[in-house]
Design an enzyme around this catalytic site. Structure first.
Site, PDB file in Angstrom:
ATOM      1  N   ARG A   1      40.622  34.499  76.828  1.00 41.90           N
ATOM      2  CA  ARG A   1      40.677  33.329  77.716  1.00 41.90           C
ATOM      3  C   ARG A   1      40.237  32.074  76.954  1.00 41.90           C
ATOM      4  O   ARG A   1      40.474  30.954  77.398  1.00 41.90           O
ATOM      5  CB  ARG A   1      39.743  33.502  78.934  1.00 41.90           C
ATOM      6  CG  ARG A   1      40.027  34.647  79.906  1.00 41.90           C
ATOM      7  CD  ARG A   1      41.473  34.754  80.319  1.00 41.90           C
ATOM      8  NE  ARG A   1      42.188  35.667  79.443  1.00 41.90           N
ATOM      9  CZ  ARG A   1      43.504  35.670  79.285  1.00 41.90           C
ATOM     10  NH1 ARG A   1      44.249  34.787  79.905  1.00 41.90           N
ATOM     11  NH2 ARG A   1      44.084  36.527  78.471  1.00 41.90           N
TER      12      ARG A   1
ATOM     13  N   LYS B   1      54.435  33.751  76.913  1.00 46.61           N
ATOM     14  CA  LYS B   1      55.168  34.679  77.776  1.00 46.61           C
ATOM     15  C   LYS B   1      55.909  33.962  78.898  1.00 46.61           C
ATOM     16  O   LYS B   1      57.090  34.221  79.153  1.00 46.61           O
ATOM     17  CB  LYS B   1      54.176  35.689  78.377  1.00 46.61           C
ATOM     18  CG  LYS B   1      54.781  36.614  79.392  1.00 46.61           C
ATOM     19  CD  LYS B   1      53.715  37.245  80.261  1.00 46.61           C
ATOM     20  CE  LYS B   1      53.109  36.221  81.199  1.00 46.61           C
ATOM     21  NZ  LYS B   1      52.209  36.801  82.209  1.00 46.61           N
ATOM     22  N   THR B   2      55.237  33.037  79.581  1.00 45.11           N
ATOM     23  CA  THR B   2      55.853  32.335  80.712  1.00 45.11           C
ATOM     24  C   THR B   2      57.052  31.509  80.248  1.00 45.11           C
ATOM     25  O   THR B   2      58.079  31.449  80.933  1.00 45.11           O
ATOM     26  CB  THR B   2      54.816  31.416  81.404  1.00 45.11           C
ATOM     27  OG1 THR B   2      53.685  32.200  81.780  1.00 45.11           O
ATOM     28  CG2 THR B   2      55.408  30.777  82.644  1.00 45.11           C
TER      29      THR B   2
ATOM     30  N   ASP C   1      57.395  40.448  85.790  1.00 44.60           N
ATOM     31  CA  ASP C   1      56.295  39.903  84.992  1.00 44.60           C
ATOM     32  C   ASP C   1      55.068  40.790  85.165  1.00 44.60           C
ATOM     33  O   ASP C   1      54.924  41.482  86.176  1.00 44.60           O
ATOM     34  CB  ASP C   1      56.001  38.473  85.473  1.00 44.60           C
ATOM     35  CG  ASP C   1      55.052  37.733  84.542  1.00 44.60           C
ATOM     36  OD1 ASP C   1      54.846  38.199  83.403  1.00 44.60           O
ATOM     37  OD2 ASP C   1      54.523  36.685  84.951  1.00 44.60           O
ATOM     38  N   GLU C   2      54.174  40.773  84.192  1.00 40.71           N
ATOM     39  CA  GLU C   2      52.915  41.548  84.251  1.00 40.71           C
ATOM     40  C   GLU C   2      53.196  43.017  84.587  1.00 40.71           C
ATOM     41  O   GLU C   2      52.552  43.617  85.454  1.00 40.71           O
ATOM     42  CB  GLU C   2      51.950  40.943  85.299  1.00 40.71           C
ATOM     43  CG  GLU C   2      51.628  39.476  85.077  1.00 40.71           C
ATOM     44  CD  GLU C   2      50.662  39.225  83.931  1.00 40.71           C
ATOM     45  OE1 GLU C   2      50.356  40.179  83.194  1.00 40.71           O
ATOM     46  OE2 GLU C   2      50.223  38.086  83.763  1.00 40.71           O
TER      47      GLU C   2
ATOM     48  N   GLN D   1      46.290  44.181  78.287  1.00 38.63           N
ATOM     49  CA  GLN D   1      45.712  43.424  79.388  1.00 38.63           C
ATOM     50  C   GLN D   1      45.886  44.153  80.735  1.00 38.63           C
ATOM     51  O   GLN D   1      45.891  43.540  81.790  1.00 38.63           O
ATOM     52  CB  GLN D   1      46.338  42.030  79.463  1.00 38.63           C
ATOM     53  CG  GLN D   1      46.064  41.192  78.229  1.00 38.63           C
ATOM     54  CD  GLN D   1      46.567  39.767  78.358  1.00 38.63           C
ATOM     55  OE1 GLN D   1      46.102  38.997  79.194  1.00 38.63           O
ATOM     56  NE2 GLN D   1      47.532  39.399  77.520  1.00 38.63           N
TER      57      GLN D   1
END
Length: 742
Positions: A607, A32-33, A223-224, A254
């Site tokens: 994670r 994503k980043t 973002d997010e 998430q």
């Protein structure tokens, strides 16, 4: 650099679609980043002025890392992007526009402690029950209202809200909210929620300001997005209304911050606002093994409210997910510590490759004890922030008061520190006088002899003179020179230097570290504004994630799952996988709550890169009582093909207690020594005057135990305590050092 060749097909499509509304649904570990970074770089390379790009993140750390990556692709022009957290970007805008809504440009930003202190003072002044009106609870109620853009006027007029407060026996919250906002306004201060609330007010009431920023921000990226609340949603929608070039990136699977006001409907219903929306799904996971990815998929598919996607990976299959069943929380800690040690030694790993995740902070205790016994170094993420330490807040308050004389919380904190004979009663008198005479608190302080009687007026005016001199100096010097002068002349450095205790030396060193940090800020070539006011805004907006410094050497990381979002570790242990613990008992009242808990578990699973271990105990102490526990339903939601179960031998602690109560069963022999127990660094004995049978306690030598019986004879009181490791001990309370765990 041909960055487009570094992307897979889905990522490349998302990067190249620069115009119009776009939603990028990014599965865990899907790059994503990288997509967000290259998309911004692509805009710049296409000729878009970086000053016209707004990129909003949820941590300063994420913004900094993204900016650095964009610079590598698009060059130094990337410095001109408007990039940062919602709070930092809109605080910057409010600095310019604050006078339009009645605030000074030098407004103070109150942190949570400042807000709680102010609420505590208001509750006391209103003569309300501080047990009913706890500052944290009241602030949470006010924060929730602001996140939904409910002003204090609307709060007091809403019959449903008022009925809720009446039912909770807290009918005065509306009045506290009103007083709190008025006091903040008078002090020229905004809390974190006000930064977004007031941005909405600015754009609502001043069309010229909205038009100005709509023309500046031709491209808006968030973002997010699944973590945005209603206030953030409305700001971004307004800013993108002109050009409709809005791109949101997120993963509904998430979304785990509903307790902070995040609304998952923002991402689920995004298409309603933008019917021409183009959606791109990033479904290839580059982080985890096949077993971990498929296990996560098998869990999250149980949620009904979601945007469907099929996350997959081309990574290796990897080992099965281990499931450890322990007989008690202490045994769970030992088994986890042993597993970490063995995995490290067998595969030549570093302790930095391991993380232990839990649902609540309280669960760290058993893990810490087990790691200490095996001499395994660890760090806990989420401890006391550097900027929350008393000595740091003291000096920061002096700096804040220097920049904003009306900052009530800063003035209260330092007017009598170091001591200058101005007691709490006098401070309350100043506050009341200011209110009754319709003056600011600062005006009363500067003219104390006109408002107050007695000898105390003189030191108050001397204090005001000192602060004025700091202000004059700060106007002509950078933040470091000003702070260094204030630290010395205020008397803080002298006061701390005189304390030669271990704690005193540590506090003195912390002040030195703060000054080092200010010097680092001033020397940073990217900081155009070196003033004290600019520095104060910068640190006011720092999040816990941004203040984490890497400890020397290797360590196992312990943290809550909420804190772990966005991170990754080679080996992850998710502990306390029990019903009513995870999922939390408080999250079983509705499908929406349960689905949020399931998303939290999904975040925890994803994670892990190589190896994942789940553990649970069949008995656990809660509120001093030993309770039987059952395995979490979430373990059962993972397809069995991905799991490998491990069971410990022996009886559970709960079984032992039941047998101890039966006269037909002989008690098991007790251990007579707890020489291995090492008390935590923050061990402080409790007041044991109200100690009762059934309470759970900690002793610096014997470890943890439960009070079986209290025995009072004359003036002496003894406690018979059943320690988990050392067995039954009789301790005289006047000498025993016990910490009560409630």
């Amino acid at each position: 650099m041909d960055y487009l060749k570094l992307l897979n097909d889905s990522q490349r499509q998302a990067v190249e679609q620069t115009d119009g509304p776009v939603m990028i649904i990014a599965g865990a570990g899907s790059g994503k980043t990288r997509v967000l970074t290259y998309r911004i770089a692509h805009l710049i390379n296409k000729g878009v002025d970086p000053f016209n790009i707004l990129a909003l993140t949820f941590t300063n750390k994420a913004a900094k890392e993204m900016r650095q990556r964009i610079e590598k692709v698009a060059g130094p022009e990337a410095k001109n992007i408007w990039m940062g957290t919602f709070h930092s970007v809109f605080a910057r805008i409010l600095r310019s526009e604050a006078p339009k809504i009645g605030y000074p440009s030098s407004f103070t930003i109150y942190d949570t402690d400042d807000s709680k202190t102010l609420i505590r003072n208001i509750v006391k002044e209103m003569d309300l029950d501080d047990k009913l009106y706890k500052p944290g609870m009241v602030l949470g109620r006010i924060s929730a209202a602001k996140n939904k853009l409910i002003s204090w006027q609307q709060y007091k007029q809403d019959p449903t809200i008022q009925a809720d407060d009446e039912a909770a026996l807290r009918p005065k919250i509306g009045k506290i909210y009103e007083t709190y906002q008025n006091r903040c306004f008078k002090a020229g201060a905004m809390d974190f929620d006000d930064l977004l609330f007031n941005t909405n007010v600015l754009f609502r009431d001043h069309v010229d300001a909205l038009n100005k920023y709509q023309h500046i921000f031709k491209y808006v990226m968030v973002d997010e997005y699944q973590d945005t609340n209603y206030s953030q949603y409305l700001i971004t929608r307004k800013l993108a209304a002109k050009d409709r070039n809005i791109c949101v990136v997120g993963d509904d699977a998430q979304s785990i911050y509903a307790f902070r006001g995040a609304d998952i409907q923002n991402i689920l219903n995004f298409e309603r606002d933008y019917p021409e929306l183009q959606v791109f799904k990033l479904e290839q996971n580059y982080r985890s093994t096949k077993n971990i990815v498929q296990a996560a998929n098998s869990v999250i598919k149980n949620n009904k409210a979601q945007l469907r996607k099929s996350v997959f990976t081309d990574n290796e299959e990897g080992p099965l997910i281990e499931v450890i069943k322990a007989n008690s929380d202490n045994e769970e800690g030992k088994l986890v510590a042993n597993a970490i040690f063995e995995e490290k030694m067998n595969n030549h790993l570093s302790y930095e490759d391991f993380a232990i995740l839990y649902r609540t902070n309280a669960q760290s205790r058993a893990m810490e004890e087990a790691l200490r016994r095996m001499n395994i170094k660890y760090r806990i993420v989420g401890g006391l922030s550097f900027y929350q330490r008393k000595e740091i807040k003291d000096l920061i308050s002096y700096l804040r008061l220097t920049v904003n004389h009306n900052d009530e919380q800063a003035l209260r904190r330092v007017i009598n520190y170091p001591k200058r004979g101005i007691g709490d009663t006098t401070v309350e008198k100043i506050i009341v006088t200011a209110d009754e005479t319709n003056h600011t608190i600062w005006e009363v302080v500067c003219n104390a002899k006109s408002f107050l009687t007695g000898r105390v007026a003189s030191p108050i005016e001397d204090f005001a003179t000192k602060i004025k001199s700091f202000t004059v100096l700060a106007e002509t010097n950078d933040a470091f020179e000003a702070a260094k002068h204030i630290a010395k002349q205020s008397g803080i450095i002298e006061d701390l230097y005189a304390d030669k205790s271990i704690e005193g030396v540590a506090r003195y060193e912390n002040i030195q570290e703060l000054l080092n940090g200010i010097k680092e800020y001033v020397d940073d070539p990217e900081k155009e504004d070196k003033s004290l006011g600019a520095f104060l805004q910068d640190i006011a907006l720092i999040t816990d994630v941004d203040t984490k410094k890497e400890d020397a050497g290797e360590y196992v990381t312990l943290m809550t799952i909420h804190s772990a979002k966005g991170l990754e570790f080679r080996n992850v242990f998710i502990v306390g996988m029990e019903e009513n613990l995870f999922p939390s008992q408080m999250m079983l009242n509705s499908r929406a709550d349960l689905e949020e808990e399931r998303r939290l578990f999904y975040v925890a699973i994803t994670r892990a890169e190589k190896r994942l271990t789940l553990s649970y105990a069949t008995s656990r102490y809660q509120w001093g009582n030993l309770r039987a526990c059952e395995k979490s339903r979430f373990i059962d939601e993972i397809e069995p093909a991905f799991l490998n179960f491990q069971y410990s031998d022996g009886q559970s602690a709960f079984d032992k207690v039941l047998k101890k109560k039966s006269p037909l069963v002989a008690p098991a022999p007790k251990k007579v020594s707890a020489a291995n127990y090492v008390p935590p660094a923050d061990f402080v004995p409790s007041d044991t005057s109200n100690l009762q049978a059934g309470m759970r306690v900690e002793h610096p030598k014997f470890g943890f135990g439960v009070v079986a019986k209290m025995d009072t004879q004359g003036n002496s009181t003894k406690a018979i305590i059943d320690f988990e490791e050392a067995g039954e001990k009789t301790l005289l309370l006047s000498f025993a050092k016990l910490r009560i765990h409630e």
